[in-house]
Design a protein around this motif. Structure first.
Motif, PDB file in Angstrom:
ATOM      1  N   UNK A 224       0.814  -1.211   0.000  1.00  0.00           N
ATOM      2  CA  UNK A 224       0.000   0.000   0.000  1.00  0.00           C
ATOM      3  C   UNK A 224       0.846   1.258   0.000  1.00  0.00           C
ATOM      4  N   UNK A 225       1.893   1.282   0.810  1.00  0.00           N
ATOM      5  CA  UNK A 225       2.786   2.444   0.845  1.00  0.00           C
ATOM      6  C   UNK A 225       3.536   2.608  -0.470  1.00  0.00           C
ATOM      7  N   UNK A 226       4.010   1.501  -1.036  1.00  0.00           N
ATOM      8  CA  UNK A 226       4.757   1.584  -2.290  1.00  0.00           C
ATOM      9  C   UNK A 226       3.876   2.113  -3.418  1.00  0.00           C
ATOM     10  N   UNK A 227       2.635   1.647  -3.494  1.00  0.00           N
ATOM     11  CA  UNK A 227       1.728   2.145  -4.528  1.00  0.00           C
ATOM     12  C   UNK A 227       1.493   3.641  -4.360  1.00  0.00           C
ATOM     13  N   UNK A 228       1.406   4.083  -3.103  1.00  0.00           N
ATOM     14  CA  UNK A 228       1.239   5.515  -2.865  1.00  0.00           C
ATOM     15  C   UNK A 228       2.445   6.311  -3.321  1.00  0.00           C
ATOM     16  N   UNK A 229       3.639   5.837  -2.993  1.00  0.00           N
ATOM     17  CA  UNK A 229       4.857   6.558  -3.351  1.00  0.00           C
ATOM     18  C   UNK A 229       5.161   6.453  -4.848  1.00  0.00           C
ATOM     19  N   UNK A 230       4.658   5.408  -5.489  1.00  0.00           N
ATOM     20  CA  UNK A 230       4.817   5.310  -6.950  1.00  0.00           C
ATOM     21  C   UNK A 230       4.041   6.414  -7.662  1.00  0.00           C
ATOM     22  N   UNK A 231       2.968   6.902  -7.027  1.00  0.00           N
ATOM     23  CA  UNK A 231       2.218   8.012  -7.613  1.00  0.00           C
ATOM     24  C   UNK A 231       3.085   9.270  -7.670  1.00  0.00           C
ATOM     25  N   UNK A 232       3.932   9.451  -6.660  1.00  0.00           N
ATOM     26  CA  UNK A 232       4.858  10.594  -6.682  1.00  0.00           C
ATOM     27  C   UNK A 232       5.835  10.472  -7.853  1.00  0.00           C
ATOM     28  N   UNK A 233       6.266   9.258  -8.137  1.00  0.00           N
ATOM     29  CA  UNK A 233       7.139   9.026  -9.295  1.00  0.00           C
ATOM     30  C   UNK A 233       6.453   9.445 -10.588  1.00  0.00           C
ATOM     31  N   UNK A 234       5.178   9.107 -10.731  1.00  0.00           N
ATOM     32  CA  UNK A 234       4.427   9.498 -11.940  1.00  0.00           C
ATOM     33  C   UNK A 234       4.273  11.022 -11.998  1.00  0.00           C
ATOM     34  N   UNK A 235       4.042  11.645 -10.840  1.00  0.00           N
ATOM     35  CA  UNK A 235       3.941  13.112 -10.792  1.00  0.00           C
ATOM     36  C   UNK A 235       5.244  13.758 -11.239  1.00  0.00           C
ATOM     37  N   UNK A 236       6.368  13.255 -10.724  1.00  0.00           N
ATOM     38  CA  UNK A 236       7.664  13.827 -11.094  1.00  0.00           C
ATOM     39  C   UNK A 236       7.949  13.649 -12.578  1.00  0.00           C
ATOM     40  N   UNK A 237       7.568  12.492 -13.137  1.00  0.00           N
ATOM     41  CA  UNK A 237       7.834  12.211 -14.550  1.00  0.00           C
ATOM     42  C   UNK A 237       7.001  13.087 -15.476  1.00  0.00           C
ATOM     43  N   UNK A 238       5.760  13.389 -15.097  1.00  0.00           N
ATOM     44  CA  UNK A 238       4.859  14.120 -15.990  1.00  0.00           C
ATOM     45  C   UNK A 238       4.873  15.621 -15.715  1.00  0.00           C
ATOM     46  N   UNK A 239       4.832  15.999 -14.451  1.00  0.00           N
ATOM     47  CA  UNK A 239       4.725  17.419 -14.105  1.00  0.00           C
ATOM     48  C   UNK A 239       6.081  18.121 -14.023  1.00  0.00           C
ATOM     49  N   UNK A 240       7.138  17.384 -13.748  1.00  0.00           N
ATOM     50  CA  UNK A 240       8.464  18.000 -13.623  1.00  0.00           C
ATOM     51  C   UNK A 240       9.506  17.157 -14.368  1.00  0.00           C
ATOM     52  N   UNK A 241       9.310  16.971 -15.670  1.00  0.00           N
ATOM     53  CA  UNK A 241      10.190  16.072 -16.432  1.00  0.00           C
ATOM     54  C   UNK A 241      11.654  16.517 -16.458  1.00  0.00           C
ATOM     55  N   UNK A 242      11.927  17.829 -16.472  1.00  0.00           N
ATOM     56  CA  UNK A 242      13.308  18.300 -16.526  1.00  0.00           C
ATOM     57  C   UNK A 242      14.050  18.016 -15.226  1.00  0.00           C
ATOM     58  N   UNK A 243      13.321  17.968 -14.119  1.00  0.00           N
ATOM     59  CA  UNK A 243      13.932  17.711 -12.816  1.00  0.00           C
ATOM     60  C   UNK A 243      13.832  16.242 -12.406  1.00  0.00           C
ATOM     61  N   UNK A 244      13.234  15.408 -13.271  1.00  0.00           N
ATOM     62  CA  UNK A 244      12.987  14.017 -12.920  1.00  0.00           C
ATOM     63  C   UNK A 244      14.256  13.255 -12.530  1.00  0.00           C
ATOM     64  N   UNK A 245      15.359  13.362 -13.292  1.00  0.00           N
ATOM     65  CA  UNK A 245      16.577  12.619 -12.901  1.00  0.00           C
ATOM     66  C   UNK A 245      17.096  13.009 -11.520  1.00  0.00           C
ATOM     67  N   UNK A 246      16.849  14.247 -11.099  1.00  0.00           N
ATOM     68  CA  UNK A 246      17.303  14.685  -9.775  1.00  0.00           C
ATOM     69  C   UNK A 246      16.320  14.240  -8.696  1.00  0.00           C
ATOM     70  N   UNK A 247      15.005  14.434  -8.969  1.00  0.00           N
ATOM     71  CA  UNK A 247      13.981  14.087  -7.991  1.00  0.00           C
ATOM     72  C   UNK A 247      13.936  12.586  -7.714  1.00  0.00           C
ATOM     73  N   UNK A 248      14.204  11.785  -8.748  1.00  0.00           N
ATOM     74  CA  UNK A 248      14.106  10.333  -8.611  1.00  0.00           C
ATOM     75  C   UNK A 248      15.450   9.680  -8.901  1.00  0.00           C
ATOM     76  N   UNK A 249      16.492  10.168  -8.252  1.00  0.00           N
ATOM     77  CA  UNK A 249      17.801   9.537  -8.425  1.00  0.00           C
ATOM     78  C   UNK A 249      17.838   8.207  -7.675  1.00  0.00           C
ATOM     79  N   UNK A 250      18.942   7.482  -7.826  1.00  0.00           N
ATOM     80  CA  UNK A 250      19.030   6.134  -7.264  1.00  0.00           C
ATOM     81  C   UNK A 250      18.852   6.127  -5.747  1.00  0.00           C
ATOM     82  N   UNK A 251      19.433   7.103  -5.072  1.00  0.00           N
ATOM     83  CA  UNK A 251      19.335   7.161  -3.615  1.00  0.00           C
ATOM     84  C   UNK A 251      17.882   7.353  -3.171  1.00  0.00           C
ATOM     85  N   UNK A 252      17.161   8.248  -3.854  1.00  0.00           N
ATOM     86  CA  UNK A 252      15.754   8.492  -3.514  1.00  0.00           C
ATOM     87  C   UNK A 252      14.917   7.243  -3.751  1.00  0.00           C
ATOM     88  N   UNK A 253      15.171   6.542  -4.856  1.00  0.00           N
ATOM     89  CA  UNK A 253      14.412   5.323  -5.165  1.00  0.00           C
ATOM     90  C   UNK A 253      14.620   4.253  -4.099  1.00  0.00           C
TER      91      UNK A 253
END
Length: 315
Positions: A113-142
């Motif tokens: 349940x928590x992972x599905x919730x946090x995966x939504x943030x990944x989709x938000x970062x990919x669509x709403x902030x694509x230029x910052x996506x590599x920084x927002x979702x770097x390996x450490x954050x994942x």
């Protein structure tokens, strides 16, 4: 009184199950075993493809591999014991085995349940902030996102397991379910469980409503971004990247909220058991299909793997 010291530690429990041995129930049991086999094969295959194909080494697929691992462990925690009891006719489970089943079940459902919730943030970062996506979702954050999902789920599972197994069970040993689920088990306790009922509800609110709130907030932002897009093609592409996750969220949260957030007076054991089959067996089978059949990268990795096997067999 120690957790393992009361009378239940020797007597164990009887899982009444969901099936009898009528011809209809034999067909339904066979269908569940087919679904179980498909869930095993689908999740193992998806994890394997994500590990071996470099094109799938992205945050979304890393989270998907963790989701598949959780689903794989969930069905293996529930179905083999249910099948063994059905085929042997004994329907028994030891006190320790019941506690272990509760711990794994609650941990895995909470983590998913928590992972599905946090995966939504990944989709938000990919669509709403694509230029910052590599920084927002770097390996450490994942790794932190996946690790926190596992950690909070395990903590929730340990709390509920220890609390449920501490109660004295001095009356009936018949659990009206096909696995050791906390609400069904607490009906047999010969002690006041009202305080634990409050704790259980609080855990459910945290583990279900908190990630669901993250999902709603993320998709509200995504919807705003999509509506501002001028290209119809761009809108379709953005929505397509979210469709699989939204489907998985609907299946998981719909069933989980029906089970755990309904008032006690509206609960019926028969309904709970049917819905439990849905999210402990059927959903783990559907998730790999949802994420693979509607995903060109996964299907491409599968075709690539099949081509390699075919070429290798020819040599």
């Amino acid at each position: 009184m120690g957790i393992w010291s009361n009378q239940s530690s020797t007597d164990g429990f009887i899982l009444l199950g969901i099936f009898s041995h009528s011809p209809t129930d034999l067909v339904l049991f066979s269908a569940i075993m087919v679904v179980f086999t498909a869930a095993l094969c689908g999740n193992v295959l998806l994890i394997f493809l994500i590990c071996v194909d470099s094109r799938l080494h992205t945050p979304m697929y890393f989270f998907l591999s963790q989701l598949s691992l959780m689903d794989l462990m969930l069905v293996c925690n529930i179905v083999p014991k249910m099948a063994a009891n059905f085929l042997s006719g004994r329907k028994s489970i030891s006190f320790v085995g019941c506690g272990i089943q509760i711990g794994f079940f609650v941990s895995l459902v909470g983590s998913e349940g928590l992972l599905l919730g946090l995966m939504a943030y990944d989709r938000y970062a990919a669509i709403s902030r694509p230029l910052h996506y590599p920084i927002l979702m770097n390996q450490r954050v994942c790794v932190q996102i996946a690790g926190s999902s596992w950690a909070f789920g395990i903590i929730d599972g340990m709390i509920q397991m220890v609390a449920a197994m501490t109660f004295p069970y001095c009356g009936s040993r018949n659990v009206d379910h096909f696995f050791c689920e906390v609400p069904a088990l607490l009906k047999l306790a010969c002690a006041d469980t009202s305080l634990f009922d409050i704790l259980l509800f609080a855990c459910c609110v945290f583990m279900l409503l908190l990630p669901f709130s993250i999902i709603m907030a993320s998709y509200a932002r995504i919807l705003g971004t999509v509506l501002r897009m001028h290209s119809v093609q761009a809108r379709k592409k953005a929505l397509a990247t979210c469709s699989s996750h939204l489907t998985a969220v609907s299946l998981f949260y719909g069933a989980a909220m029906f089970i755990y957030l309904r008032p006690r007076r509206y609960r019926a054991p028969g309904h709970d058991k049917v819905v439990s089959v849905f999210y402990t067996v059927l959903t783990p089978m559907l998730n790999p299909l949802i994420y693979s059949l509607r995903n060109h990268e996964v299907m491409g990795a599968l075709r690539k793997g099949l081509d390699r096997c075919r070429i290798g067999s020819q040599h």
